[in-house]
Design a protein around this motif. Structure first.
Motif, PDB file in Angstrom:
ATOM      1  N   ASP A  20     -20.221  27.850  38.446  1.00 57.26           N
ATOM      2  CA  ASP A  20     -20.481  27.024  37.268  1.00 57.26           C
ATOM      3  C   ASP A  20     -19.144  26.582  36.694  1.00 57.26           C
ATOM      4  O   ASP A  20     -18.077  26.891  37.234  1.00 57.26           O
ATOM      5  N   ALA A  92     -26.535  18.112  41.089  1.00 55.49           N
ATOM      6  CA  ALA A  92     -27.566  19.147  41.169  1.00 55.49           C
ATOM      7  C   ALA A  92     -28.342  19.067  42.472  1.00 55.49           C
ATOM      8  O   ALA A  92     -28.634  20.078  43.107  1.00 55.49           O
ATOM      9  N   LYS A  95     -26.628  20.779  45.378  1.00 56.53           N
ATOM     10  CA  LYS A  95     -26.723  22.235  45.347  1.00 56.53           C
ATOM     11  C   LYS A  95     -28.066  22.706  45.890  1.00 56.53           C
ATOM     12  O   LYS A  95     -28.145  23.628  46.709  1.00 56.53           O
ATOM     13  N   ARG A 115     -34.654  26.748  42.180  1.00 61.03           N
ATOM     14  CA  ARG A 115     -34.068  26.443  40.869  1.00 61.03           C
ATOM     15  C   ARG A 115     -33.745  27.717  40.108  1.00 61.03           C
ATOM     16  O   ARG A 115     -32.725  27.807  39.421  1.00 61.03           O
ATOM     17  N   ASN A 186     -34.615  19.315  38.951  1.00 61.63           N
ATOM     18  CA  ASN A 186     -33.330  19.861  39.397  1.00 61.63           C
ATOM     19  C   ASN A 186     -32.222  19.489  38.424  1.00 61.63           C
ATOM     20  O   ASN A 186     -31.411  20.333  38.014  1.00 61.63           O
ATOM     21  N   ASP A 187     -32.184  18.212  38.065  1.00 67.11           N
ATOM     22  CA  ASP A 187     -31.129  17.711  37.186  1.00 67.11           C
ATOM     23  C   ASP A 187     -31.228  18.348  35.803  1.00 67.11           C
ATOM     24  O   ASP A 187     -30.213  18.738  35.211  1.00 67.11           O
ATOM     25  N   ASP A 190     -30.022  21.920  35.884  1.00 67.29           N
ATOM     26  CA  ASP A 190     -28.564  21.960  35.975  1.00 67.29           C
ATOM     27  C   ASP A 190     -27.929  21.682  34.611  1.00 67.29           C
ATOM     28  O   ASP A 190     -27.016  22.401  34.185  1.00 67.29           O
ATOM     29  N   SER A 193     -28.620  24.544  32.100  1.00 65.76           N
ATOM     30  CA  SER A 193     -27.904  25.762  32.475  1.00 65.76           C
ATOM     31  C   SER A 193     -26.419  25.680  32.152  1.00 65.76           C
ATOM     32  O   SER A 193     -25.755  26.705  31.971  1.00 65.76           O
ATOM     33  N   LYS A 194     -25.882  24.462  32.074  1.00 65.08           N
ATOM     34  CA  LYS A 194     -24.468  24.301  31.746  1.00 65.08           C
ATOM     35  C   LYS A 194     -24.204  24.478  30.251  1.00 65.08           C
ATOM     36  O   LYS A 194     -23.061  24.702  29.850  1.00 65.08           O
TER      37      LYS A 194
END
Length: 321
Positions: A20, A92, A95, A115, A186-187, A190, A193-194
């Motif tokens: 990350d 994303a 990954k 995910r 997915n996006d 991502d 999560s950031k």
């Protein structure tokens, strides 16, 4: 056998990690191998069923008695581990595609399980709380299992479209939906999560509220296709994901106590049944290709229309209030 490979100095397959933006690494491929090595080095199990070193190593622990001979102990310590790291700046979808290609074990992970491996702790916690809530079980009649994270995927869809609609529940926000559900999930995973400071407690509360409203207004038929003949005791159909997304999101903007005070139980069962029975296009869109942009938009459009006609405006909630 993995530990025996180490003892025989057989190179291990490469491991894949994802980084990350703070440099924290998540295991993308190789978690079981790493866990097995760690547990052995923590003396949690002795070696057994070895193929080539049974005479010298069967029944031996890493360092507690009966322990490995020193030469084997050193081989474990000197084992080289090759690692490839997926950079935090990678898109994303890249990954998830790497993870998907690597995930060729005995029981491949589904998309939500993938995910989950790359989601933040905060997001995983929120999805678990939502999917395992009493309100969700009641609204779905316990028909959505979470053994393969199917329930958590529905919860993630709720978060995604709540985010699209914003505090005013504006359907204009649906323009942000690409029509590719997997890509957008997915996006969204991502991006969420950031954000290490993101608090999802309000969204969890909104989800619980939506589930309670759905159960009250539709009974056991919440999030399912119905028709003009459907009654409270009719046989229920399967959960429809397009109906789940549209109704769960829109009902999250209504106060549950106000709803119970001003609206009769099962008040929306007949209106939805009539809409699905009388509009063949609507019924078709809720039956085929339900992740498509038009399918999702029409699901929200019809739900908003029914809410506007049958639910009191004074029960609405602005989530920024």
């Amino acid at each position: 056998r993995l530990i025996e490979s180490n003892l025989l100095r057989i190179p291990l397959p490469v491991f894949y990690f994802a980084s990350d933006e703070e440099g924290l690494l998540s295991v993308v491929d190789g978690l079981q191998r790493l866990s097995a090595i760690r547990d052995f080095m923590d003396n949690k199990y002795p070696l057994s069923d070895l193929e080539y070193l049974s005479d010298s190593c069967n029944g031996r622990f890493y360092s507690k008695e009966p322990a490995l001979d020193r030469k084997f102990y050193r081989r474990i310590q000197n084992t080289q581990i090759g690692i490839n790291i997926i950079d935090a700046s990678s898109p994303a979808d890249v990954k998830y595609d790497v993870f998907r290609r690597l995930n060729t074990g005995g029981k491949p992970l589904n998309t939500q399980e993938l995910r989950n491996c790359l989601a933040s702790k905060e997001l995983r916690k929120a999805l678990q709380e939502m999917a395992h809530s009493r309100a969700f079980a009641d609204a779905t009649e316990g028909s959505v299992s979470d053994s393969r994270m199917n329930a958590q995927e529905l919860a993630l869809r709720f978060l995604l479209f709540r985010n699209f609609l914003g505090p005013d529940a504006s359907l204009k926000g649906l323009d942000k939906y690409s029509g590719d559900m997997e890509h957008d999930l997915n996006d969204f995973t991502d991006k969420v999560s950031k954000n290490k400071k993101l608090d999802l407690s309000d969204e969890v509360e909104a989800f619980i509220r939506a589930m309670r409203n759905a159960r009250y207004l539709f009974g056991k038929h919440a999030f399912r296709k119905v028709d003009s003949y459907t009654s409270a005791n009719s046989r229920k159909s399967i959960i429809n994901k397009a109906l789940f997304v549209s109704w769960s999101v829109l009902l999250s903007y209504y106060d549950h106590e106000c709803m119970k005070e001003k609206v009769a139980p099962l008040a929306l069962l007949m209106p939805l049944g009539s809409a699905l029975s009388e509009d063949q296009d609507f019924f078709a869109l809720m039956s085929f290709g339900t992740n498509g942009w038009k399918n999702i938009y029409v699901a929200f459009e019809e739900a908003e229309k029914i809410c506007g006609n049958f639910l009191p405006a004074e029960c609405t909630i602005n989530r920024n209030a």
